[in-house]
Every structure is written in C-alpha cells, then in structure tokens.
Enzyme design. Structure first.
Site: not given
Length: 398
Positions: A181, A315, A374
């Site tokens: 991630d 982000y 994930h």
C-alpha cells in the site's frame, strides 16, 4: 523537540477518559437508513458497521492491544523535523538481516504485529537461523504515534529519505526494505533512490500500475483480469483515494469527530478486505489475522492518535508530486537494487509477472501466493513471512 540523533524509548499509556469518551461517542452515533442494495456498491453496509460499533463499545479491549505494543521495544527519534515512532526488534540471531518494513493506509504497525515473531525468531516458527531479520517497523509521518508534518512536502520520496536516515541512525550499514500500500510507494522510492546500504526491496502492491494502466500487457486471461480489476477500482472503488488526494482536510473533520465515521471510512477500502472484515463481525468468521479485535485495535489507534486527517494528507502530497513530475516530463529514476514482488490473489489488482516486469525490469523474485489480499501480512502472516524470506535470501551474503 530537538533535531539531534537521540533515540528515545516510547511507551503507550492511554488515559482512561479517552477510552470512556470513545465509547460515549459510539453510543451517540446518528445512523443513516439501510443501503438500498444487497452488496457494498453503495458503501459500508449498515448491518456490518452497527455490529462493529456494538462490539467496539461493549467487547473490545484496547488495553490488551496496548499491552501487546508495550511488550515490544518502541522508540521515537526526530528526523527532518518530525518525531518518528518505530518498533525495533532485534533477532536473537546476530547474523540476522536488518529489514525496515512499512505499513500503509488504512493500516498501521498493528497490521504487521503477526510477522514480528516469525521474522525475528524463525527457529521458534519453523524456520532456520539463516531466515532471521532484525526488524524495524516505523509509523509513517502523520500516522499512529509518529508526529504530524507541519509543512507540505512529505511525499513518498521524502519518507524514503527519512527511512534511510533511520536505518543509518540505528547502525545498520546493510539492510533491505519491504512495503505494501503506501508502504509499497515508500519502498519503491527507496529502491529508486538506492541509498548506501540498501541491498534490495520487496513489495506486494504494484502501485506503479495506476499511472501506466493503458500501457500494460493485456494479452493473457490473467493480464485481462488484472486490467479489469484495475479499471473497476479506478471507476468504482476510488472514492476514498479521490477524496484524500484532493480534499484530505475536508474528510478529516468527520474522521476526527465520529468514531463510527472513521471506522466506516477505513472499512471502505477494497472489496476483498471489506467482505472479509464484514464476515468477521457478522459471522464470527475471521480471515486469518483479520479478527474483530485486531481490526478494532487498528481503528482505535487512528482514533486515539487523532490521525484521520494527517494520514489522509499523504495522498494529496503524492498526487501533487506525481502530477508535477508528469507535467515536467520527468520519468521516475530506475530501481537499481534487486526487486522482489509477491502477488496475493485478493489484492485490488493481482498483478501478473508481466506487469511486475513492466514496472521493475529484470525483477529478481516473483511469486503468486495461494491466499491473502491487500493486508497480506495481517491476514496471512506465515505465508507473508515465507515470501519475504524467499525474496531476500539471495541478498544475505551480498
């Protein structure tokens, strides 16, 4: 806060009134009506989040997580103006290979706790002394017990530089790095910066695929399935990503004010993990390490540290960094250290070997795992550990 090289012990001691306030806020939740569909296409389902809230308020024991964290050697040190928290577990085997491993969003060091024992003490977990790692698990800046950056600029490249400083400060002249991630993006940046002492990297998310999806091979059935999954994520699973990369401050007000709002935002990450978490709460059927308690340990850590907004800002930082590089026609530098990659079948897009080779030409290790998604280290710690061991085994004597 000093800017020296001091490394200070860290111990968690949560005030009781913070836990009481959390429970009070959960009890005061204002609930929406039930979604109008039978799947997650409108978002986190009411039955799932209400059962999570019930368990959180009545059964979850944060003190047990606190004890688990405090049983591990934890420290903080100031790097580039930010106080960095990290767990540092040295193996009983002196010839162990130092490994810095980075979590992602909506994860934390909690998602990596299941691999600490197998990685640092392999002889107690079916391995050999030659499999041992000295393990460094930092909390990303703005996440968990690390400090929040007070100025813009903390993208993956800057975090990668901080990790190289951390490993140097810990006295490790040779080491490897791993991440998934956000951690995959940071580890990728370390591979491209190739700081002195970095022997190789391993990642379990092909983060670089997003920007080149139209150029990736789509000839085999496996490649087409991966491309379909990537396109579906870009169209229908991208909500959290878009909000955090454009308006992290806006969603931050809700994430800091409502525990249930925070939990729902964190659960709505990817389809595979969401349904596994939902089954853990509704059916009592956890997928490996994704148990009700560990899921709530992670969410509670975000709540108690008040890092909903600061963690989302990565982000925004990364999106602007990449957009500026693209506008300037700057391709990322090549990775000059050996790269290992493991595809887990439940990943948002399970990258085939051809995709990994497109991002990492000459890839040194590639494997497709049998299980896991994930949050591979969290869900399947033994399988994940075996992959990391295999990827880095050839580098131990280099």
């Amino acid at each position: 806060m000093s800017n020296d090289n001091e490394i200070r012990p860290f111990r968690l001691d949560t005030p009781e009134d913070a836990i009481a306030d959390l429970r009070r806020r959960i009890a005061a939740t204002r609930w929406p009506t039930r979604e109008l569909v039978t799947d997650r296409s409108q978002g986190v389902q009411l039955a799932t989040i209400q059962e999570l809230a019930r368990y959180w308020m009545t059964d979850h024991d944060w003190r047990a997580c606190e004890m688990k964290l405090n049983a591990l050697p934890q420290y903080t040190t100031n790097i580039d103006g930010v106080e960095i928290h990290f767990i540092h577990v040295r193996s009983p085997h002196e010839n162990a290979l130092p490994l810095i491993m980075t979590h992602g969003w909506p994860g934390s060091v909690v998602e990596l706790l299941g691999v600490v024992g197998p990685m640092t003490d392999p002889t107690a977990h079916g391995g050999t002394p030659e499999d041992a790692f000295h393990l460094v698990l930092p909390s990303l800046p703005g996440y968990g017990f690390s400090g929040e950056p007070t100025e813009p600029g903390w993208n993956s490249a800057r975090m990668a530089q901080a990790w190289a400083k951390l490993m140097d400060r810990l006295g490790y002249p040779r080491y490897v790095a791993q991440g998934g991630d956000v951690g995959a993006a940071v580890t990728d940046a370390m591979g491209r910066q190739a700081p002195a002492g970095l022997l190789g990297i391993h990642v379990n998310l092909l983060a670089g695929a997003v920007g080149i999806k139209d150029k990736l091979p789509a000839n085999s059935e496996q490649e087409r399935a991966a491309l379909d999954a990537l396109k579906l994520f870009s169209m229908d699973g991208f909500g959290y990503f878009l909000e955090q990369s454009t308006r992290p401050q806006t969603i931050g007000y809700s994430l800091l004010d409502s525990p249930v709002g925070l939990a729902a935002w964190m659960l709505d990450h990817d389809t595979d993990s969401y349904y596994k978490i939902s089954r853990a709460f509704l059916d009592g059927d956890p997928a490996g390490g994704l148990t009700r308690d560990s899921i709530l340990d992670n969410i509670t850590l975000y709540w108690l540290t008040g890092t909903g907004a600061s963690s989302a800002r990565w982000y925004w930082e990364q999106g602007r960094f990449q957009a500026a590089a693209q506008a300037a026609g700057q391709a990322p530098p090549p990775v000059t250290v050996p790269v290992g990659f493991t595809t887990f079948p439940g990943e948002i897009w399970a990258a085939p070997r051809s995709w990994a080779e497109a991002v990492y030409p000459g890839i040194a290790y590639f494997n497709e795992a049998e299980r896991g998604g994930h949050f591979a280290a969290w869900e399947e710690p033994e399988l994940f550990t075996a992959e990391v061991r295999a990827a880095f085994r050839p580098l131990r004597s280099s």
